[in-house]
Enzyme design. Structure first.
Site, PDB file in Angstrom:
ATOM      1  N   SER A 133      -8.891 -20.822  -2.375  1.00 27.46           N
ATOM      2  CA  SER A 133      -8.036 -19.919  -1.614  1.00 27.46           C
ATOM      3  C   SER A 133      -8.226 -18.500  -2.125  1.00 27.46           C
ATOM      4  CB  SER A 133      -6.570 -20.348  -1.762  1.00 27.46           C
ATOM      5  OG  SER A 133      -5.729 -19.525  -0.996  1.00 27.46           O
ATOM      6  N   LYS A 159     -10.859 -20.366   2.046  1.00 27.49           N
ATOM      7  CA  LYS A 159      -9.639 -20.059   2.787  1.00 27.49           C
ATOM      8  C   LYS A 159      -9.234 -18.626   2.495  1.00 27.49           C
ATOM      9  CE  LYS A 159      -5.384 -21.556   1.623  1.00 27.49           C
ATOM     10  NZ  LYS A 159      -4.223 -22.469   1.485  1.00 27.49           N
ATOM     11  N   LYS A 161      -6.406 -15.708   2.881  1.00 27.06           N
ATOM     12  CA  LYS A 161      -5.031 -15.349   3.194  1.00 27.06           C
ATOM     13  C   LYS A 161      -5.053 -14.154   4.143  1.00 27.06           C
ATOM     14  CE  LYS A 161      -2.723 -18.206   0.429  1.00 27.06           C
ATOM     15  NZ  LYS A 161      -1.672 -19.151   0.884  1.00 27.06           N
ATOM     16  N   ASP A 186      -5.051 -18.561   6.348  1.00 26.68           N
ATOM     17  CA  ASP A 186      -3.669 -18.974   6.076  1.00 26.68           C
ATOM     18  C   ASP A 186      -2.766 -17.760   6.204  1.00 26.68           C
ATOM     19  OD1 ASP A 186      -1.309 -20.065   5.206  1.00 26.68           O
ATOM     20  OD2 ASP A 186      -1.952 -20.376   3.141  1.00 26.68           O
ATOM     21  N   ASN A 188       0.751 -17.961   6.129  1.00 25.83           N
ATOM     22  CA  ASN A 188       2.046 -18.131   5.456  1.00 25.83           C
ATOM     23  C   ASN A 188       3.197 -17.589   6.305  1.00 25.83           C
ATOM     24  OD1 ASN A 188       0.194 -17.694   2.594  1.00 25.83           O
ATOM     25  ND2 ASN A 188       1.558 -19.462   2.750  1.00 25.83           N
ATOM     26  N   GLU A 211      -3.782 -21.653   9.463  1.00 25.91           N
ATOM     27  CA  GLU A 211      -2.679 -22.349   8.805  1.00 25.91           C
ATOM     28  C   GLU A 211      -1.377 -21.568   8.923  1.00 25.91           C
ATOM     29  OE1 GLU A 211      -1.579 -23.864   4.258  1.00 25.91           O
ATOM     30  OE2 GLU A 211      -3.570 -23.081   4.715  1.00 25.91           O
ATOM     31  N   ASP A 236       1.899 -26.012   7.410  1.00 24.06           N
ATOM     32  CA  ASP A 236       2.141 -26.109   5.974  1.00 24.06           C
ATOM     33  C   ASP A 236       3.646 -26.102   5.738  1.00 24.06           C
ATOM     34  OD1 ASP A 236       2.552 -25.626   3.260  1.00 24.06           O
ATOM     35  OD2 ASP A 236       1.279 -23.867   3.145  1.00 24.06           O
ATOM     36  N   LYS A 260       1.522 -30.887   0.793  1.00 23.18           N
ATOM     37  CA  LYS A 260       1.919 -30.403  -0.528  1.00 23.18           C
ATOM     38  C   LYS A 260       3.058 -31.278  -1.030  1.00 23.18           C
ATOM     39  CE  LYS A 260       0.629 -25.537   0.017  1.00 23.18           C
ATOM     40  NZ  LYS A 260       1.152 -24.168   0.237  1.00 23.18           N
ATOM     41  N   GLY A 288      -2.297 -26.281  -2.326  1.00 17.00           N
ATOM     42  CA  GLY A 288      -2.041 -25.959  -3.721  1.00 17.00           C
ATOM     43  C   GLY A 288      -0.969 -24.907  -3.865  1.00 17.00           C
TER      44      GLY A 288
END
Length: 365
Positions: A133, A159, A161, A186, A188, A211, A236, A260, A288
């Site tokens: 990541s 991956k 962010k 990702d 978030n 993601e 996620d 997770k 993770g």
């Protein structure tokens, strides 16, 4: 087995570089470790809650209080991992706290039985492909150099962010520079459904998945976004249980799931999430949370289950730490080895733990 006492230990393990996501920047792994002592064996657990309630509503100090004040008193008398999970269910929420204590109980149980985490969970491989990541950088040049370094080390998937203002251009430049590498992003939960047209620009880059683009509660929004994008949507933060996974799949909100254990309440529930997704033909991968070698050992064992068909965030220890709290996990031709010893298969370095400990407390059961 009977638990005689439990240690709650707070540590601060510096990261090799700052790790930035859409919800903040981490400079160290500020974590709560749980040690369960029984007459037969000791077991270790790691709480993935962050110092502040940014990724989720849980945070490290709160998790430690919940473990000591509410969860631990439920574990008197004979207990194993399943009974511990059932008793802790009397406490609403606090999945990361439950996962940490449950992990330590399971580790002690398996060490006493001479069985590995992988064997207990149902692992079918002795090593798993490792992804990495990459946090939000200060420049495109820094990003490209970082990705280049990880690919040179042999990581099987990158991956990135992303967040508003750091998304289309960085992805385009990575794809342009490195070609057809396995690549995913990702967010978030940094976007809203109103950003669908903007997010659809990611379709041009042949990503494995995007993601958690939208807030965790917005399953309908994710389902609508999935209709507007060709890139698979992966959830996620939204997946807090096997039931939540089943609901998201039924709604069409996800076609890939990041598992997770801390987020879903432990490794027993993580296995149920895996089973639900496998039954619906939905691939899963292991996420993770900057875990030390304690949590990483358990995650790698989980990632060896048959439904984990995509490389996860199962990076080598040196991706995050100059020195880990256990024997470091190392990259071998893009893979990491599943621990085969009893329990987690790793032993904490107590001298080093003492060096990085910021607080500790022994609790009687």
């Amino acid at each position: 087995m009977k638990i005689s006492r439990v240690e709650l230990r707070r540590i601060a393990l510096p990261l090799v570089t700052p790790f930035r996501t859409s919800f903040g920047t981490s400079l160290a792994r500020d974590a709560v470790l749980v040690r369960v002592v029984t007459p037969e064996a000791e077991g270790w657990g790691e709480c993935v809650a962050m110092p502040e309630p940014s990724y989720s509503s849980e945070y490290a100090s709160g998790a430690a209080e919940v473990i000591g004040r509410f969860l631990l008193p439920l574990l008197s008398g004979e207990v194993d991992a399943h009974t511990a999970e059932q008793r802790m269910a009397r406490v609403r929420g606090h999945r990361m706290a439950k996962a940490a204590l449950g992990m330590a109980v399971l580790d002690a149980q398996l060490r006493a039985a001479g069985m590995s985490f992988g064997s207990y969970l149902g692992a079918t491989r002795d090593r798993v492909p490792a992804g990495v990541s990459v946090g939000i950088m200060t420049s495109i040049a820094e990003l490209l150099d970082t990705v280049d370094g990880y690919l040179a080390q042999g990581y099987q998937r990158i991956k990135l962010k992303i967040e508003p203002g750091w998304d289309i251009q960085p992805v385009a430049r990575v794809r342009e520079r490195f070609g057809d590498i396995p690549l995913q992003v990702d967010a978030n939960a940094a976007y809203e459904l109103a950003d669908a047209r903007h997010l659809a620009q990611l379709d041009a880059f042949g990503l494995l998945l995007v993601e958690q683009p939208l807030p965790e509660e917005d399953l309908r929004g994710h389902a609508a976004l999935a209709q507007r994008m060709t890139t698979p949507i992966c959830l996620d933060e939204s997946i807090v249980s096997a039931r939540a996974a089943a609901d998201a799949i039924a709604l069409g909100a996800t076609s890939v799931v990041n598992v997770k254990p801390g987020r879903v309440g432990g490794y027993l529930e993580a296995r149920r999430v895996h089973d639900v997704c496998q039954a619906h033909g939905v691939p899963v991968w292991a996420g993770g949370m900057l875990e030390t070698g304690i949590g990483r050992a358990a995650n790698i064992a989980l990632a060896a289950l048959p439904g984990f068909t995509l490389p996860g965030d199962t990076s080598a220890s040196d991706r995050y730490y100059e020195r880990d709290v256990t024997q470091p996990f190392e990259l071998d031709e893009g893979h990491v080895t599943v621990p085969a010893g009893p329990g987690l298969g790793v032993t904490p370095d107590m001298d080093f733990l003492d060096e990085i400990t910021t607080a500790r407390e022994w609790l009687e059961v």
